[in-house]
Every structure is written in structure tokens, then in C-alpha cells.
Design a protein around this motif. Sequence first.
Motif, PDB file in Angstrom:
ATOM      1  N   SER A   5       0.600  -1.370  -0.157  1.00 63.49           N
ATOM      2  CA  SER A   5      -0.071  -0.016  -0.221  1.00 63.49           C
ATOM      3  C   SER A   5       0.952   1.347   0.261  1.00 63.49           C
ATOM      4  CB  SER A   5      -0.842   0.187   1.097  1.00 63.49           C
ATOM      5  OG  SER A   5      -1.731  -1.344   1.015  1.00 63.49           O
ATOM      6  N   LEU A   6       0.877   2.416  -0.867  1.00 61.78           N
ATOM      7  CA  LEU A   6       1.355   3.465  -0.872  1.00 61.78           C
ATOM      8  C   LEU A   6       0.666   4.358   0.719  1.00 61.78           C
ATOM      9  CD1 LEU A   6       0.856   4.122  -4.446  1.00 61.78           C
ATOM     10  CD2 LEU A   6       2.537   3.830  -3.117  1.00 61.78           C
ATOM     11  N   GLN A   7       1.563   5.626   1.011  1.00 60.40           N
ATOM     12  CA  GLN A   7       0.939   5.794   2.537  1.00 60.40           C
ATOM     13  C   GLN A   7      -0.305   7.162   1.855  1.00 60.40           C
ATOM     14  OE1 GLN A   7       4.074   8.378   3.940  1.00 60.40           O
ATOM     15  NE2 GLN A   7       5.228   6.899   4.446  1.00 60.40           N
ATOM     16  N   LYS A   8      -1.178   7.226   2.132  1.00 56.75           N
ATOM     17  CA  LYS A   8      -2.254   8.312   1.933  1.00 56.75           C
ATOM     18  C   LYS A   8      -1.893   9.180   3.186  1.00 56.75           C
ATOM     19  CE  LYS A   8      -4.421   5.238  -0.475  1.00 56.75           C
ATOM     20  NZ  LYS A   8      -3.869   3.878  -0.372  1.00 56.75           N
ATOM     21  N   THR A   9      -3.236  10.211   3.012  1.00 56.59           N
ATOM     22  CA  THR A   9      -3.375  10.983   3.133  1.00 56.59           C
ATOM     23  C   THR A   9      -4.115  11.780   3.548  1.00 56.59           C
ATOM     24  OG1 THR A   9      -2.253  13.862   4.259  1.00 56.59           O
ATOM     25  CG2 THR A   9      -2.621  13.096   1.689  1.00 56.59           C
ATOM     26  N   LEU A  10      -5.314  13.144   3.486  1.00 56.91           N
ATOM     27  CA  LEU A  10      -6.923  13.594   3.547  1.00 56.91           C
ATOM     28  C   LEU A  10      -6.472  14.232   2.323  1.00 56.91           C
ATOM     29  CD1 LEU A  10      -6.818  15.681   6.830  1.00 56.91           C
ATOM     30  CD2 LEU A  10      -8.148  12.778   5.984  1.00 56.91           C
ATOM     31  N   ALA A  11      -7.579  14.253   1.979  1.00 63.99           N
ATOM     32  CA  ALA A  11      -8.012  14.607   0.094  1.00 63.99           C
ATOM     33  C   ALA A  11      -8.163  16.096   0.224  1.00 63.99           C
ATOM     34  CB  ALA A  11      -9.330  13.840  -1.233  1.00 63.99           C
ATOM     35  N   SER A  12      -8.527  16.159   1.511  1.00 63.08           N
ATOM     36  CA  SER A  12      -9.302  17.792   1.428  1.00 63.08           C
ATOM     37  C   SER A  12      -8.893  17.795   2.822  1.00 63.08           C
ATOM     38  CB  SER A  12     -10.645  17.737   0.859  1.00 63.08           C
ATOM     39  OG  SER A  12     -10.822  19.317   1.442  1.00 63.08           O
ATOM     40  N   THR A 130       5.634   7.470  -1.754  1.00 59.52           N
ATOM     41  CA  THR A 130       6.030   5.858  -0.757  1.00 59.52           C
ATOM     42  C   THR A 130       4.842   5.264  -0.654  1.00 59.52           C
ATOM     43  OG1 THR A 130       7.321   8.299  -0.408  1.00 59.52           O
ATOM     44  CG2 THR A 130       7.425   5.863   1.183  1.00 59.52           C
ATOM     45  N   TYR A 131       5.542   3.776  -0.875  1.00 61.30           N
ATOM     46  CA  TYR A 131       5.204   2.673  -0.166  1.00 61.30           C
ATOM     47  C   TYR A 131       5.130   2.207   1.839  1.00 61.30           C
ATOM     48  CZ  TYR A 131       3.944   0.187  -4.757  1.00 61.30           C
ATOM     49  OH  TYR A 131       3.940   0.135  -5.937  1.00 61.30           O
ATOM     50  N   LYS A 132       4.151   2.421   1.633  1.00 62.03           N
ATOM     51  CA  LYS A 132       3.711   2.185   3.461  1.00 62.03           C
ATOM     52  C   LYS A 132       4.656   1.383   4.402  1.00 62.03           C
ATOM     53  CE  LYS A 132      -0.407   2.177   7.060  1.00 62.03           C
ATOM     54  NZ  LYS A 132      -1.528   2.223   6.905  1.00 62.03           N
ATOM     55  N   MET A 133       5.332   1.427   5.068  1.00 67.74           N
ATOM     56  CA  MET A 133       6.155   0.196   5.365  1.00 67.74           C
ATOM     57  C   MET A 133       4.743  -0.030   7.366  1.00 67.74           C
ATOM     58  SD  MET A 133       8.930  -0.036   5.132  1.00 67.74           S
ATOM     59  CE  MET A 133       9.621  -0.666   5.613  1.00 67.74           C
ATOM     60  N   ALA A 134       5.165  -1.395   7.501  1.00 70.07           N
ATOM     61  CA  ALA A 134       4.131  -2.349   9.186  1.00 70.07           C
ATOM     62  C   ALA A 134       5.697  -2.796   9.127  1.00 70.07           C
ATOM     63  CB  ALA A 134       3.806  -2.893   8.218  1.00 70.07           C
ATOM     64  N   PRO A 135       5.189  -2.633  11.479  1.00 73.50           N
ATOM     65  CA  PRO A 135       6.464  -3.250  12.204  1.00 73.50           C
ATOM     66  C   PRO A 135       5.954  -4.934  12.267  1.00 73.50           C
ATOM     67  CG  PRO A 135       4.856  -1.529  12.900  1.00 73.50           C
ATOM     68  CD  PRO A 135       4.261  -1.768  11.142  1.00 73.50           C
ATOM     69  N   TYR A 136       6.762  -5.677  11.610  1.00 71.53           N
ATOM     70  CA  TYR A 136       6.433  -6.944  12.366  1.00 71.53           C
ATOM     71  C   TYR A 136       7.364  -7.803  13.141  1.00 71.53           C
ATOM     72  CZ  TYR A 136       3.615  -8.061   7.889  1.00 71.53           C
ATOM     73  OH  TYR A 136       2.499  -8.333   6.680  1.00 71.53           O
ATOM     74  N   LEU A 137       6.288  -7.925  14.174  1.00 70.35           N
ATOM     75  CA  LEU A 137       6.937  -8.635  15.829  1.00 70.35           C
ATOM     76  C   LEU A 137       7.636  -9.904  15.052  1.00 70.35           C
ATOM     77  CD1 LEU A 137       7.123  -7.858  18.403  1.00 70.35           C
ATOM     78  CD2 LEU A 137       5.885  -9.016  19.200  1.00 70.35           C
ATOM     79  N   LEU A 138       8.961  -9.929  15.385  1.00 68.64           N
ATOM     80  CA  LEU A 138       9.923 -10.629  15.381  1.00 68.64           C
ATOM     81  C   LEU A 138       9.666 -11.936  16.716  1.00 68.64           C
ATOM     82  CD1 LEU A 138      12.847  -9.780  12.792  1.00 68.64           C
ATOM     83  CD2 LEU A 138      10.377 -10.880  12.658  1.00 68.64           C
ATOM     84  N   GLU A 139       9.775 -11.867  17.358  1.00 71.67           N
ATOM     85  CA  GLU A 139       9.880 -12.310  19.259  1.00 71.67           C
ATOM     86  C   GLU A 139       8.693 -11.948  20.004  1.00 71.67           C
ATOM     87  OE1 GLU A 139      13.504 -10.653  22.008  1.00 71.67           O
ATOM     88  OE2 GLU A 139      13.830 -10.653  19.226  1.00 71.67           O
TER      89      GLU A 139
END
Length: 295
Positions: A5-12, A130-139
Amino acid sequence: METSSLQKTLASTFEISGTALHSGALSTVKLFPAKAGEGRFFVRERTRIPASIDFVTETTLCTTLCREGTRVRTVEHLLSALEAVGVDNCRIEIVGADEVPILDGSSRKWVEAIEQVGLSVAKDHDGNSTYKMAPYLLEPIHVTKSDSFLVAFPSPKVYITYGINFPQVPVISSQWLSLASMDKSFYAEQIASSRTFCIYEEVERLLVAGLIQGGSAENAIVCSASKGWLNPPLRFDDEPCRHKVLDLVGDLSLFAQAGSQGVPVAHIVAYKGGHSLHTAFVRCLLGLCEKSMEL
């Protein structure tokens, strides 16, 4: 990890005014689109305060952000809506009281206003998305406070399990809620309209402490230990527990950086939590992230 997903913002732009929960004063919040990578940030008295765990200073009955002596209180419901609906970048101006208005005690009006103006792909200063980053838990990771805890386990998607326990208030008592989905439509339908709640027997003490000066039956569901709910009906049988999930999403959003997702991709289990425990967990997440970067 990069998402599809691409980063988003408000349209207005839009604004909402209302009563502040703790001061009782009027405040107006104006929301504007922001550039990709800017993330979510507040502006009050010309001071820019990022919606980040680094600026959390108080967590008594609300989450407070502060920078250079300028603060913004009760940010959790608005941030919960922005995180859940996918507004990754947003400028939030606060005029009047130093609080986000409580509205009806939920995040429903924020979600409705966001849906009305819509979202657009955020662009950086060069006009690039810019593509959105997401934090994945590894432990696994956990925090505890007395008999309260918040723990998270690695998972391929976001799961939330939340438990509350108010033995002194029989009509609330013990409640558990497990969510196998947290997409924006589920949040809008099942979580956003859940209102904040309070125990009637504790109201006088809170008022004397200078808190909830703007609280009323119009912006909270009030429960008496002896008489039950004083302003029914509830929107859900387990509305108090659902509201805790709403608060959790708002507080976890403070982990977001530069337009990334704040809620970690993990199975999150919380019991008897609150803003203090939620933000302690985010700090623990940040510490784990910094440690992994050093290796």
C-alpha cells in the motif's frame, strides 16, 4: 517491512469543534493533508508536536503529548481513527483548549469526517509516492504493571485480544474481546462508536482532582456500582471492552514513524490495560527495534 500500500493522506481539509473532556473548555481541531513521510503531527501555538511516543508526557485518564512546554491532551481517539482508517500523514492544528474535543466519547465522528473528505495518495516534496512500512514482531514482548499486562506474539496479521475486570461494578465485571480482523471497515462498524466509560462513584474524586470538567452523560457512558448503567442504552453489550481496544489502537499509533503503520503486526493480548500500560508497551517496542538495529 514494506507493504503493498502507498502512504495516504486526507484528500481535503476539515475541522471539528467541541468540549474538551478534562478542562471543559472549547477546542477546535483542523486537519490538513500532509506530505508522504511527514507522518501525523499536531500544531499548537506554532509548535509542531509529532504524534510519537517520544513526546508522551502524561497518561492519567488520557494520553498527552508535549514539546517545548506546549502540550496537547486527549489525543487517543483521534489518533485511533487516523491509524485505523489509514491516514498515514496528517497535520492537526489545535485552537482553543489544549485538548482534542471528546465529542460523544468515541471516535465515530472522526471516522465519519475522514470518510466524508476521503483519502488520497500522499506525495513527498518531489512529487513521489512512498510505500507504507509495517512493523512485524519477530519475538514475543511484554510489559506488566501489578496484575495488568500487555503481551504480543509474532503473527502473520494483526489480532487483538483484550480483557477488563471491574469486580466492584457487577454490570461490567469481567469482559473479554477477541478480534481476528482490524481492517478499516471492521473498525468503523465494530469499534469506532464505542464510548469512553466511567464509574459514578469515582466522579467526585476526579472532579476534585481537576479532571473530567467537561464530562457528561453526552460524552461517556456512566455506570454505578449499585444501580448499573445510568444512561443506557449501550451500543454494544461489551462496549467498555471495545472502547479499550479503541484506546489501544490510538496509543499504539504512537509507534508510527515517517508515515508508517503504528500498530505492530502481531497477536496483541492486553488485560486491565490503560494509557500508561499501552504507552509503556510502545516504548518497549521502540527499545526492541533500536536493539535490533544495533546488531
